[in-house]
Design a protein around this motif. Structure first.
Motif, short mmCIF file in Angstrom:
data_model
loop_
_atom_site.label_atom_id
_atom_site.label_comp_id
_atom_site.label_asym_id
_atom_site.label_seq_id
_atom_site.Cartn_x
_atom_site.Cartn_y
_atom_site.Cartn_z
N ARG A 34 47.91 84.76 35.39
CA ARG A 34 48.23 84.89 33.97
C ARG A 34 48.12 83.55 33.23
N GLN A 82 42.15 92.45 36.31
CA GLN A 82 42.17 91.30 35.41
C GLN A 82 40.77 90.70 35.29
N TRP A 151 49.48 79.63 27.39
CA TRP A 151 50.13 80.51 28.35
C TRP A 151 51.13 79.78 29.25
#
Length: 209
Positions: A34, A82, A151
């Motif tokens: 992520r 992803q 992020w």
């Protein structure tokens, strides 16, 4: 490690350093994807993604080579999906072991993992040792990939929390966009707006009268 010579900045190495205390699992790998892997892949925008699909980190693989606790659901549902969301890059597997082959095909086909595999995985937060590694890696790689700064704050989230935060951010951006496009009732033009309005010249008839 960030690469050498012309390759500086193109090696992204996430060096887990805590050994098996505790054993890393889905939460740590999902946080790494992520906050680092996916943002950099999207920014680089590759045409092909070669995946060395080893399974040393899979549940059941013994130490010292293994000992981690990555579930098949993470290996073959979360991570592949992803990668499939990247704009151009199409993953190509360079190594395919029996332990993951069935799950791999299922993951790329959009299959769901079993409730037992899903249970508790997305609610767990990454352990402290993994957070420290991710923080150090982001600090080093941000020079080459500024995109990851956006992020960085998500590394401590569970997968569920990260998804919720992302949803809230999207909703906020959408709401602000809709407000900026709406013209409120009784709106008074600013000087800049007035300058763009054409001034109507009187007709010749009116001038004669």
């Amino acid at each position: 490690m960030v690469g050498t010579d012309d390759g500086i900045g193109f090696n992204i190495n996430i060096a887990w350093s805590s050994g098996l205390n505790p054993p890393l699992g889905d939460a740590e790998y999902m946080a790494a994807f992520r906050s680092l892997v996916i943002p950099i892949i999207r920014d680089f925008d590759p045409e092909i993604i070669l995946v060395a699909a080893g399974f040393d980190a899979a549940c059941g693989h013994p130490a010292p080579l293994g000992g981690y606790r990555i579930s098949p659901a993470c290996f073959w549902v979360h991570d592949p999906q992803q990668l499939m969301h990247c704009p151009k890059g199409k993953p190509i597997f360079s190594r395919y072991l029996f332990i993951g082959s069935r799950g791999g095909v299922k993951g790329f086909a959009g299959g769901e993992c079993t409730p037992k595999q899903r249970e508790g995985k997305k609610q767990r937060k990454p352990c402290q040792s993994a957070l420290e590694v991710l923080q150090k890696t982001i600090a080093v790689q941000a020079t080459h990939w500024p995109c990851i700064k956006r992020w960085a704050h998500t590394i401590g989230y569970s997968a569920v929390e990260a998804q919720q935060k992302e949803k809230e951010e999207v909703e906020t951006v959408t709401a602000l966009a809709s407000l900026s496009m709406a013209v409120p009732h009784g709106h008074i033009q600013s000087p800049d707006e007035k300058e763009n309005v054409e001034i109507e010249e009187p007709m010749e008839e009116d001038q004669e009268k």
